[in-house]
Design an enzyme around this catalytic site. Structure first.
Site, PDB file in Angstrom:
ATOM      1  N   LYS A 137       0.836  -1.196   0.000  1.00 56.14           N
ATOM      2  CA  LYS A 137       0.000   0.000   0.000  1.00 56.14           C
ATOM      3  C   LYS A 137       0.873   1.249   0.000  1.00 56.14           C
ATOM      4  O   LYS A 137       2.004   1.203   0.475  1.00 56.14           O
ATOM      5  CB  LYS A 137      -0.863   0.030   1.275  1.00 56.14           C
ATOM      6  CG  LYS A 137      -2.009  -0.958   1.301  1.00 56.14           C
ATOM      7  CD  LYS A 137      -2.824  -0.804   2.571  1.00 56.14           C
ATOM      8  CE  LYS A 137      -3.961  -1.807   2.628  1.00 56.14           C
ATOM      9  NZ  LYS A 137      -4.967  -1.630   1.569  1.00 56.14           N
ATOM     10  N   ASP A 188      -7.795  -3.106  10.541  1.00 54.91           N
ATOM     11  CA  ASP A 188      -8.245  -4.134   9.604  1.00 54.91           C
ATOM     12  C   ASP A 188      -8.691  -5.419  10.308  1.00 54.91           C
ATOM     13  O   ASP A 188      -9.051  -6.390   9.667  1.00 54.91           O
ATOM     14  CB  ASP A 188      -7.123  -4.429   8.588  1.00 54.91           C
ATOM     15  CG  ASP A 188      -7.664  -4.810   7.227  1.00 54.91           C
ATOM     16  OD1 ASP A 188      -8.852  -4.562   6.960  1.00 54.91           O
ATOM     17  OD2 ASP A 188      -6.898  -5.372   6.420  1.00 54.91           O
ATOM     18  N   ARG A 201     -10.428 -11.526   1.786  1.00 54.52           N
ATOM     19  CA  ARG A 201     -11.230 -12.627   1.228  1.00 54.52           C
ATOM     20  C   ARG A 201     -10.487 -13.943   1.297  1.00 54.52           C
ATOM     21  O   ARG A 201     -11.091 -15.013   1.388  1.00 54.52           O
ATOM     22  CB  ARG A 201     -11.640 -12.260  -0.211  1.00 54.52           C
ATOM     23  CG  ARG A 201     -10.491 -12.066  -1.146  1.00 54.52           C
ATOM     24  CD  ARG A 201     -10.874 -11.277  -2.391  1.00 54.52           C
ATOM     25  NE  ARG A 201     -10.891  -9.833  -2.160  1.00 54.52           N
ATOM     26  CZ  ARG A 201     -11.180  -8.929  -3.104  1.00 54.52           C
ATOM     27  NH1 ARG A 201     -11.489  -9.314  -4.331  1.00 54.52           N
ATOM     28  NH2 ARG A 201     -11.180  -7.644  -2.806  1.00 54.52           N
TER      29      ARG A 201
HETATM   30  N1  BES Z   1      -8.201  -3.746   4.312  1.00 53.75           N
HETATM   31  C1  BES Z   1      -8.309  -3.336   2.963  1.00 53.75           C
HETATM   32  C2  BES Z   1      -9.604  -2.566   2.672  1.00 53.75           C
HETATM   33  C3  BES Z   1      -9.745  -1.232   3.314  1.00 53.75           C
HETATM   34  C4  BES Z   1      -9.375  -0.082   2.627  1.00 53.75           C
HETATM   35  C5  BES Z   1     -10.277  -1.091   4.555  1.00 53.75           C
HETATM   36  C6  BES Z   1      -9.543   1.147   3.198  1.00 53.75           C
HETATM   37  C7  BES Z   1     -10.440   0.128   5.124  1.00 53.75           C
HETATM   38  C8  BES Z   1     -10.081   1.259   4.433  1.00 53.75           C
HETATM   39  C9  BES Z   1      -8.303  -4.558   2.050  1.00 53.75           C
HETATM   40  O1  BES Z   1      -7.535  -5.609   2.488  1.00 53.75           O
HETATM   41  C10 BES Z   1      -7.747  -4.104   0.751  1.00 53.75           C
HETATM   42  O2  BES Z   1      -6.602  -3.740   0.716  1.00 53.75           O
HETATM   43  N2  BES Z   1      -8.553  -4.147  -0.305  1.00 53.75           N
HETATM   44  C11 BES Z   1      -8.137  -3.725  -1.579  1.00 53.75           C
HETATM   45  C12 BES Z   1      -8.679  -4.702  -2.599  1.00 53.75           C
HETATM   46  C13 BES Z   1      -8.135  -4.490  -3.974  1.00 53.75           C
HETATM   47  C14 BES Z   1      -6.665  -4.830  -4.011  1.00 53.75           C
HETATM   48  C15 BES Z   1      -8.913  -5.364  -4.931  1.00 53.75           C
HETATM   49  C16 BES Z   1      -8.683  -2.324  -1.825  1.00 53.75           C
HETATM   50  O3  BES Z   1      -9.808  -2.058  -1.424  1.00 53.75           O
HETATM   51  O4  BES Z   1      -7.945  -1.504  -2.380  1.00 53.75           O
HETATM   52 ZN    ZN Z   2      -7.242  -5.760   4.500  1.00 56.23          ZN
HETATM   53 MN    MN Z   3      -5.503  -5.399   1.890  1.00 54.17          MN
END
Ligand code: BES
Ligand code: ZN
Ligand code: MN
Length: 495
Positions: free
Chosen positions: A278, A289, A352
């Site tokens: 990230k 999370d 997931r």
């Molecule tokens: N934990 C994150 C989702 C999230 C983002 C929670 C912002 C709270 C605030 C999750 O694991 C994630 O990184 N999801 C990705 C999925 C993508 C790579 C398909 C996302 O939402 O960017």
């Molecule tokens: Zn996550």
């Molecule tokens: Mn993630």
């Protein structure tokens, strides 16, 4: 904060602060009328001079009013007559409790359950008042060496009632208190940093809760998880030295033959994204999370505190998502416990990957319903913001039950589609499915991924990425959706 029900005449109560309501047009709530009479019309005089604003949520603090035993009086505006909504009610209670606290009172007596709100009963209003007041009192300062001074908060709140408290009112008070404890637990867990709130910490929190309230807790370790064949879950934990846990909680408040409700909570104690790292800005917030897991623990806390007659199972797959020389890489293919293979195109779509194996594990309970709770996608934050949880369900009656519980608890959900058309986006050239479906409808394709593992029972998925956390200056965990889940379970006992 301590809560009680108190039968007393408002003008005679020797409280540090008595709180009453005022509608626009100058009409006081019954307790307000009693104070007005005892003070020979003083409150009415002030209202006529426009010195008591009746705008919803505005508060006026009065000192040493003649004829009234309490040291202070807070008059809170309730807006136009008959216009009070559940949100308005909660905001008014919150504003009044804060005004009393910052005015120096350490305890108060509030006559709020007489403020009528369409579609609610006295017991509903009792539960909401307790929940909201506890919210005002919440502090997270266990990691500060210098605590804020005590001034600025109530330690005790009594809810004023005109006749002897009924059994239903006592029960509502107890339920409100138990719910508040559950919400506070979920908040604490979300606020704790990932070097404290590790998978092991979540496991000992579960164990302690089980010991204190006599329900069964089993913690599966790495080798147990491996034996179960949870190749998808274990792929996420490959980049970290922190051991993963799979927490199983079993509470039997219902009859033997009743099928349980299973709650599954995402427990990523820190999400760096893994090799699909990230961006740095705001990454600290990814300690929350594990809020899905926190809400399962918080809901257990509330349910056992209420001794609800339900059979409830909590499943928490928990680990860290870190990049390292041993981490999974984009393109890697893993086999889930269900036997389905997954091409991991993005290691940041890890939620997931841990949930799908927990959903397969849930099959052994022959559940009445499974609800998973996860901070799953940034796309859900874009779609629904900080207001509604994104809700997906493979049964309409389950979706409706969650929607109704959301309105009643003021912890609302919005149903999103699980249509097959979206499944296309998860096609993989090399495995049964990919773990991402591209930018469009990111929250939907994440839910569609999970749906492939939840075919054997009624199932709902709650994407809480937007509602579990408040960003900005007052950032922190909200404790949601513990109120929603608890209300959902309470309602199942009333059918
Ligand atoms: N934990 C994150 C989702 C999230 C983002 C929670 C912002 C709270 C605030 C999750 O694991 C994630 O990184 N999801 C990705 C999925 C993508 C790579 C398909 C996302 O939402 O960017
Ligand atoms: Zn996550
Ligand atoms: Mn993630």
């Amino acid at each position: 904060m301590e809560f009680s029900l108190k039968q007393s005449q408002p003008e005679r109560a020797r409280s540090a602060c008595v709180i009453v309501g005022l509608q626009e047009g100058g009409k006081f709530s019954p307790a307000g009328q009693a104070l007005d009479k005892a003070s020979s019309g003083y409150l009415t005089q002030l209202a006529k001079r426009d010195d008591l604003p009746a705008k919803a949520g505005s508060c006026t603090l009065l000192h040493a009013v003649d004829g009234i035993a309490a040291t202070r009086v807070v008059v809170v505006g309730l807006g136009a007559a008959g216009s009070l909504t559940l949100k308005g009610y909660r905001d008014a209670v919150s504003a009044a409790v804060r005004a009393a606290g910052s005015g120096g009172a350490r305890e108060a007596l509030i006559y709020c359950t007489e403020w009528e709100v369409d579609g609610t009963s006295v017991t509903d209003r009792t539960r909401h008042a307790v929940e909201v007041a506890a919210e005002c009192a919440y502090r997270f300062d266990s990691l500060k060496s210098i605590k804020e001074p005590a001034r600025g908060g109530l330690a005790k709140l009594a809810l004023g009632v005109s006749s002897r408290p009924t059994a239903a009112e006592e029960r509502a008070l107890q339920q409100g208190t138990a719910l508040a404890a559950g919400v506070a637990l979920a908040k604490d867990l979300g606020n704790l940093p990932s070097n404290v709130c590790t998978p092991g910490y979540l496991a000992s929190t579960a164990r302690d809760l089980g010991k204190a309230h006599k329900f069964k807790v089993t913690v599966l370790e790495y080798k147990d998880i491996l034996k179960l064949g949870m190749g998808s879950f274990l792929s996420v934990t490959k980049g970290t030295a922190e051991p993963p846990k799979f927490i199983v909680m079993e509470y039997s408040g219902g009859t033997k033959k009743e099928k349980p409700v299973v709650l599954v909570g995402k427990g990523i104690t820190f999400d760096t994204g893994g090799i699909s790292l990230k961006p740095g800005e705001g990454m600290d917030e990814m300690k929350y999370d594990m809020s899905g897991a926190g809400s399962v623990l918080g809901t257990f806390r509330a349910v056992v505190g209420m001794a609800l007659p339900v059979n409830l199972v909590g499943l928490i797959p928990t680990c860290e998502n870190m990049p390292s020389g041993t981490a999974i890489k984009p393109g890697d293919i893993v086999t889930s416990m269900s036997g389905q293979t997954i091409e991991i195109l993005n290691t940041d779509a890890e939620g997931r990957l841990i949930l799908c194996d927990a959903l397969t594990y849930a099959e052994r309970y022959d559940p009445a319903a499974v609800v998973d709770i996860a901070t799953l996608t940034g796309a859900c934050v874009v779609a629904l913001g900080n207001v509604a949880t994104g809700m997906y369900a493979n049964r309409d009656d389950l979706a409706k039950a969650l929607e109704d519980a959301g309105h009643a608890s003021w912890d609302r959900v919005w149903r999103m589609p699980l249509w097959d058309d979206y499944q296309e986006q998860l096609k993989s050239n090399f495995a049964d499915m990919a773990n991402i479906g591209g930018r469009p409808a990111g929250s939907v394709t994440a839910a569609c991924f999970l749906a492939r593992y939840a075919k054997k029972y009624p199932w709902a998925h709650l994407d809480i990425a937007g509602i579990a956390w408040k960003s900005g200056r007052e950032k922190g965990s909200t404790g949601r959706p513990v109120p929603l889940l608890t209300e959902f379970l309470i309602r199942r006992t009333q059918r």
